[in-house]
Design a protein around this motif. Structure first.
Motif, PDB file in Angstrom:
ATOM      1  N   HIS A 189      42.517 -23.255 -40.283  1.00  0.00           N
ATOM      2  CA  HIS A 189      43.771 -23.660 -40.954  1.00  0.00           C
ATOM      3  C   HIS A 189      43.571 -23.351 -42.504  1.00  0.00           C
ATOM      4  N   GLY A 190      42.413 -22.469 -42.680  1.00  0.00           N
ATOM      5  CA  GLY A 190      42.192 -22.090 -44.130  1.00  0.00           C
ATOM      6  C   GLY A 190      42.058 -23.248 -45.114  1.00  0.00           C
ATOM      7  N   LEU A 191      41.277 -24.224 -44.697  1.00  0.00           N
ATOM      8  CA  LEU A 191      41.222 -25.348 -45.334  1.00  0.00           C
ATOM      9  C   LEU A 191      39.740 -25.421 -46.044  1.00  0.00           C
ATOM     10  N   GLN A 192      39.638 -25.906 -46.825  1.00  0.00           N
ATOM     11  CA  GLN A 192      38.223 -26.138 -47.835  1.00  0.00           C
ATOM     12  C   GLN A 192      37.546 -27.439 -47.240  1.00  0.00           C
ATOM     13  N   MET A 193      36.465 -27.008 -46.760  1.00  0.00           N
ATOM     14  CA  MET A 193      35.623 -28.169 -46.314  1.00  0.00           C
ATOM     15  C   MET A 193      34.483 -28.539 -47.059  1.00  0.00           C
ATOM     16  N   TYR A 194      34.179 -29.682 -47.258  1.00  0.00           N
ATOM     17  CA  TYR A 194      32.801 -30.218 -48.136  1.00  0.00           C
ATOM     18  C   TYR A 194      31.978 -30.839 -47.134  1.00  0.00           C
ATOM     19  N   LEU A 195      30.750 -30.341 -47.072  1.00  0.00           N
ATOM     20  CA  LEU A 195      29.446 -30.886 -46.062  1.00  0.00           C
ATOM     21  C   LEU A 195      28.693 -31.775 -47.044  1.00  0.00           C
ATOM     22  N   VAL A 196      28.914 -33.172 -47.237  1.00  0.00           N
ATOM     23  CA  VAL A 196      28.105 -33.965 -48.108  1.00  0.00           C
ATOM     24  C   VAL A 196      26.934 -34.755 -47.682  1.00  0.00           C
ATOM     25  N   ASP A 246      33.751 -37.395 -26.029  1.00  0.00           N
ATOM     26  CA  ASP A 246      33.996 -37.578 -27.529  1.00  0.00           C
ATOM     27  C   ASP A 246      34.294 -36.536 -28.335  1.00  0.00           C
ATOM     28  N   ARG A 247      33.277 -35.396 -28.121  1.00  0.00           N
ATOM     29  CA  ARG A 247      33.426 -34.015 -29.007  1.00  0.00           C
ATOM     30  C   ARG A 247      35.023 -33.487 -28.776  1.00  0.00           C
ATOM     31  N   SER A 248      35.574 -33.417 -27.347  1.00  0.00           N
ATOM     32  CA  SER A 248      36.777 -32.943 -27.228  1.00  0.00           C
ATOM     33  C   SER A 248      37.882 -33.661 -27.864  1.00  0.00           C
ATOM     34  N   ARG A 249      37.767 -34.938 -27.891  1.00  0.00           N
ATOM     35  CA  ARG A 249      38.640 -36.083 -28.547  1.00  0.00           C
ATOM     36  C   ARG A 249      38.643 -36.064 -30.056  1.00  0.00           C
ATOM     37  N   PHE A 250      37.490 -35.700 -30.601  1.00  0.00           N
ATOM     38  CA  PHE A 250      37.419 -35.335 -31.857  1.00  0.00           C
ATOM     39  C   PHE A 250      38.222 -34.165 -32.295  1.00  0.00           C
ATOM     40  N   LEU A 251      38.002 -33.103 -31.561  1.00  0.00           N
ATOM     41  CA  LEU A 251      38.706 -31.687 -31.857  1.00  0.00           C
ATOM     42  C   LEU A 251      40.268 -31.985 -31.906  1.00  0.00           C
ATOM     43  N   ASP A 252      40.616 -32.718 -30.888  1.00  0.00           N
ATOM     44  CA  ASP A 252      42.162 -32.878 -30.758  1.00  0.00           C
ATOM     45  C   ASP A 252      42.593 -33.636 -31.937  1.00  0.00           C
ATOM     46  N   ARG A 253      41.966 -34.662 -32.393  1.00  0.00           N
ATOM     47  CA  ARG A 253      42.494 -35.433 -32.973  1.00  0.00           C
ATOM     48  C   ARG A 253      42.313 -34.973 -34.667  1.00  0.00           C
ATOM     49  N   LEU A 254      41.240 -34.163 -34.920  1.00  0.00           N
ATOM     50  CA  LEU A 254      41.041 -33.318 -36.248  1.00  0.00           C
ATOM     51  C   LEU A 254      42.148 -32.564 -36.206  1.00  0.00           C
ATOM     52  N   GLU A 255      42.382 -31.709 -35.227  1.00  0.00           N
ATOM     53  CA  GLU A 255      43.742 -30.980 -35.413  1.00  0.00           C
ATOM     54  C   GLU A 255      44.916 -31.554 -35.613  1.00  0.00           C
ATOM     55  N   GLN A 256      45.109 -32.650 -35.060  1.00  0.00           N
ATOM     56  CA  GLN A 256      46.321 -33.540 -35.633  1.00  0.00           C
ATOM     57  C   GLN A 256      46.434 -34.340 -36.635  1.00  0.00           C
ATOM     58  N   GLU A 257      45.250 -34.391 -37.101  1.00  0.00           N
ATOM     59  CA  GLU A 257      45.035 -35.292 -38.705  1.00  0.00           C
ATOM     60  C   GLU A 257      45.307 -34.303 -39.516  1.00  0.00           C
ATOM     61  N   ILE A 258      44.655 -33.053 -39.422  1.00  0.00           N
ATOM     62  CA  ILE A 258      45.001 -32.003 -40.416  1.00  0.00           C
ATOM     63  C   ILE A 258      46.447 -31.600 -40.624  1.00  0.00           C
ATOM     64  N   ARG A 259      47.076 -31.334 -39.469  1.00  0.00           N
ATOM     65  CA  ARG A 259      48.439 -31.013 -39.451  1.00  0.00           C
ATOM     66  C   ARG A 259      49.380 -31.872 -40.110  1.00  0.00           C
ATOM     67  N   ALA A 260      49.011 -33.439 -39.792  1.00  0.00           N
ATOM     68  CA  ALA A 260      49.836 -34.481 -40.464  1.00  0.00           C
ATOM     69  C   ALA A 260      49.582 -34.451 -41.782  1.00  0.00           C
ATOM     70  N   ALA A 261      48.369 -34.283 -42.408  1.00  0.00           N
ATOM     71  CA  ALA A 261      47.972 -34.305 -43.825  1.00  0.00           C
ATOM     72  C   ALA A 261      48.798 -33.143 -44.500  1.00  0.00           C
ATOM     73  N   ALA A 262      48.804 -31.895 -43.822  1.00  0.00           N
ATOM     74  CA  ALA A 262      49.571 -30.720 -44.498  1.00  0.00           C
ATOM     75  C   ALA A 262      50.954 -31.020 -44.546  1.00  0.00           C
ATOM     76  N   ARG A 263      51.636 -31.491 -43.566  1.00  0.00           N
ATOM     77  CA  ARG A 263      52.996 -32.194 -43.665  1.00  0.00           C
ATOM     78  C   ARG A 263      53.248 -32.959 -44.768  1.00  0.00           C
ATOM     79  N   LEU A 264      52.197 -33.794 -44.929  1.00  0.00           N
ATOM     80  CA  LEU A 264      52.229 -35.030 -46.003  1.00  0.00           C
ATOM     81  C   LEU A 264      52.540 -34.149 -47.633  1.00  0.00           C
ATOM     82  N   THR A 265      51.774 -33.168 -47.658  1.00  0.00           N
ATOM     83  CA  THR A 265      51.582 -32.465 -48.975  1.00  0.00           C
ATOM     84  C   THR A 265      52.351 -31.309 -49.043  1.00  0.00           C
ATOM     85  N   SER A 266      53.240 -30.930 -48.057  1.00  0.00           N
ATOM     86  CA  SER A 266      53.992 -29.799 -48.216  1.00  0.00           C
ATOM     87  C   SER A 266      55.265 -30.064 -48.878  1.00  0.00           C
ATOM     88  N   PRO A 267      55.820 -28.828 -49.785  1.00  0.00           N
ATOM     89  CA  PRO A 267      56.857 -28.922 -50.460  1.00  0.00           C
ATOM     90  C   PRO A 267      58.310 -29.498 -49.897  1.00  0.00           C
TER      91      PRO A 267
END
Length: 154
Positions: free
Chosen positions: A24-31, A133-154
């Motif tokens: 997604h070209g998204l900045q990721m921070y490992l803290v 769990d790993r598969s569910r995480f991947l699916d859900r992360l994809e959904q959340e990133i897309r939803a977050a992108a829609r939230l901040t789209s112009p």
């Protein structure tokens, strides 16, 4: 700007999160407090915070907000991030929201009390992290990133 924040100490899904963030070209921070191997990926920034029980949590909570996704198993951190407007996932892909974070915090406190009351110190541990769990995480992360992108789209 959208970002992906990973509460990286003991996080079993760092490589999966990096693949999704990169796609997604998204900045990721490992803290974390240290002990992480830095990624060569220019989209992944390893953030080493000062020693202390909640330093990584404070760093993430002060920066996340609407349009961001946070991955953590820490319920107090999750509550702060949800309150800031971020989307929050556990490592198993379950979402933490305004609707369920209160119950999750109460359950965390109840379980801490039960562990403290166990005089023999038996039990505990929790369930193993599975491929499902790993598969569910991947699916859900994809959904959340897309939803977050829609939230901040112009």
């Amino acid at each position: 700007m959208n970002a992906l924040y990973i509460d990286a100490d003991a996080c079993p899904v760092k490589p999966e999160a990096e693949r999704v963030a990169t796609r997604h070209g998204l900045q990721m921070y490992l803290v974390s407090n240290g002990g992480l191997r830095p990624s060569a990926n220019p989209l992944v920034q390893t953030v080493i915070v000062a020693e202390g029980a909640d330093e990584a949590d404070i760093w993430i909570a002060e920066r996340c907000g609407p349009g961001d996704v946070v991955v953590t198993a820490d319920m107090p951190l999750a509550a702060r991030c949800v309150a800031a407007g971020a989307r929050v996932l556990r490592h198993d892909g379950s979402a933490l929201t305004q609707a369920n974070i209160g119950q999750q915090l109460a359950m965390r406190d109840l379980m801490a009390d039960m562990r403290a009351a166990n005089p023999l110190g038996t039990g505990g541990g929790g369930k193993a992290f599975t491929k499902a769990d790993r598969s569910r995480f991947l699916d859900r992360l994809e959904q959340e990133i897309r939803a977050a992108a829609r939230l901040t789209s112009p």
